[in-house]
Design a protein around this motif. Structure first.
Motif, PDB file in Angstrom:
ATOM      1  N   HIS A   1       0.810  -1.218   0.000  1.00 59.19           N
ATOM      2  CA  HIS A   1       0.000   0.000   0.000  1.00 59.19           C
ATOM      3  C   HIS A   1       0.841   1.265   0.000  1.00 59.19           C
ATOM      4  O   HIS A   1       0.512   2.245  -0.671  1.00 59.19           O
ATOM      5  N   GLU A   2       1.936   1.257   0.756  1.00 51.35           N
ATOM      6  CA  GLU A   2       2.699   2.479   0.984  1.00 51.35           C
ATOM      7  C   GLU A   2       3.803   2.716  -0.040  1.00 51.35           C
ATOM      8  O   GLU A   2       4.318   3.834  -0.139  1.00 51.35           O
ATOM      9  N   THR A   3       4.186   1.686  -0.786  1.00 52.52           N
ATOM     10  CA  THR A   3       5.336   1.808  -1.683  1.00 52.52           C
ATOM     11  C   THR A   3       5.019   1.178  -3.041  1.00 52.52           C
ATOM     12  O   THR A   3       4.054   0.417  -3.181  1.00 52.52           O
ATOM     13  N   PRO A   4       5.846   1.436  -4.040  1.00 47.30           N
ATOM     14  CA  PRO A   4       5.677   0.780  -5.341  1.00 47.30           C
ATOM     15  C   PRO A   4       6.331  -0.589  -5.403  1.00 47.30           C
ATOM     16  O   PRO A   4       6.317  -1.244  -6.450  1.00 47.30           O
ATOM     17  N   HIS A   5       6.904  -1.057  -4.285  1.00 45.45           N
ATOM     18  CA  HIS A   5       7.630  -2.321  -4.287  1.00 45.45           C
ATOM     19  C   HIS A   5       6.673  -3.508  -4.201  1.00 45.45           C
ATOM     20  O   HIS A   5       5.645  -3.432  -3.518  1.00 45.45           O
ATOM     21  N   PRO A   6       7.001  -4.618  -4.836  1.00 45.38           N
ATOM     22  CA  PRO A   6       6.152  -5.812  -4.737  1.00 45.38           C
ATOM     23  C   PRO A   6       6.165  -6.378  -3.320  1.00 45.38           C
ATOM     24  O   PRO A   6       7.198  -6.375  -2.648  1.00 45.38           O
ATOM     25  N   LYS A   7       5.024  -6.874  -2.871  1.00 45.04           N
ATOM     26  CA  LYS A   7       4.893  -7.372  -1.506  1.00 45.04           C
ATOM     27  C   LYS A   7       5.465  -8.771  -1.326  1.00 45.04           C
ATOM     28  O   LYS A   7       5.686  -9.219  -0.205  1.00 45.04           O
ATOM     29  N   GLU A   8       5.730  -9.473  -2.428  1.00 41.64           N
ATOM     30  CA  GLU A   8       6.091 -10.889  -2.346  1.00 41.64           C
ATOM     31  C   GLU A   8       7.576 -11.139  -2.097  1.00 41.64           C
ATOM     32  O   GLU A   8       8.044 -12.274  -2.203  1.00 41.64           O
TER      33      GLU A   8
END
Length: 257
Positions: free
Chosen positions: A195-202
């Protein structure tokens, strides 16, 4: 909207963020026994700082450096921070490209393991020489802060306005918070990252550290850099931190639902 934000004076947390994101600072000390100038001259040198949980600067400096000799004789110093880039943080830095912040304070040697651990968590490469006999850690007890963001843009704060007070509980509980989040709530951290960043959560994000203003997360993926996520408000206790993290996780999941 950007122009309106640029006219808003920076908050204390904004200014602490400048320090937390800066990879270097200029240290001004008062000359004592310098080979080139008389005692009392201002001398500037480059240092690599870290910020404690409450925003207090921590330095690792060598006894062989001129500035360390100066500090031993007169502990009054200034630290000048420039505008850092936004890389690795979820919140924009102050909306001006020439901001600078001066902290005025007294440099006090600090042999506590907590300060050592905090400094090395921010500057891990310093572990190569941190335990050399001629190196020591110093805290700069901030007396005042002066921010300039360009013509007609400035803000002055006292040390008590800049440094977060009453956060000893967060310092004491720091390692437990980190261990607990990494043992039981990696899914929450992943959702917050999404939610807070453009980075993938996986990527298997883990908490590296937490402070009064935000947290730093990292992953074992080699090409992925650590990221900093700012909190919506200042935290001082483990309870504050838990509430903020629960709120951030809930918000991220509500929006993804």
């Amino acid at each position: 909207m950007a122009d309106e934000h640029a006219r808003t004076p920076p908050s204390a947390s904004d200014l602490r963020r400048m320090c937390r994101l800066s990879r270097s600072a200029v240290l001004a000390s008062v000359a004592t026994g310098h080979t080139q100038v008389d005692d009392g001259w201002p001398v500037a040198s480059m240092v690599v700082p870290a910020s404690d949980l409450d925003g207090t600067p921590i330095l690792l400096i060598s006894d062989l450096a001129d500035h360390t000799r100066h500090i031993t004789a007169d502990d009054r110093v200034s630290l000048l921070f420039g505008q850092p880039s936004d890389t690795g943080t979820t919140s924009p830095t102050i909306a001006t490209d020439n901001a600078r912040l001066t902290l005025f304070g007294r440099a006090v040697q600090d042999r506590s393991p907590d300060s050592r651990a905090r400094y090395l968590s921010v500057n891990p490469d310093a572990a190569q020489y941190a335990d050399f006999a001629d190196f020591g850690f110093y805290r700069v007890e901030v007396q005042a802060a002066y921010w300039v963001g360009g013509f007609g843009k400035q803000r002055r704060l006292s040390g008590t306005q800049f440094i977060v007070n009453d956060c000893q509980a967060l310092k004491t509980g720091h390692d437990h918070i980190v261990d607990h989040m990494n043992a039981d709530h990696l899914d929450a951290l992943a959702d917050i990252v999404a939610h807070e960043t453009p980075h993938p959560k996986e990527l298997g994000w883990k908490m590296i550290s937490i402070d009064c203003d935000g947290m730093v997360l990292g992953t074992d993926v080699p090409e992925s850099s650590d990221i900093r996520i700012e909190f919506p408000q200042t935290v001082r206790t483990p309870t504050d931190a838990r509430q903020i993290l629960v709120e951030m996780c809930k918000k991220s999941r509500d929006l993804m639902a």
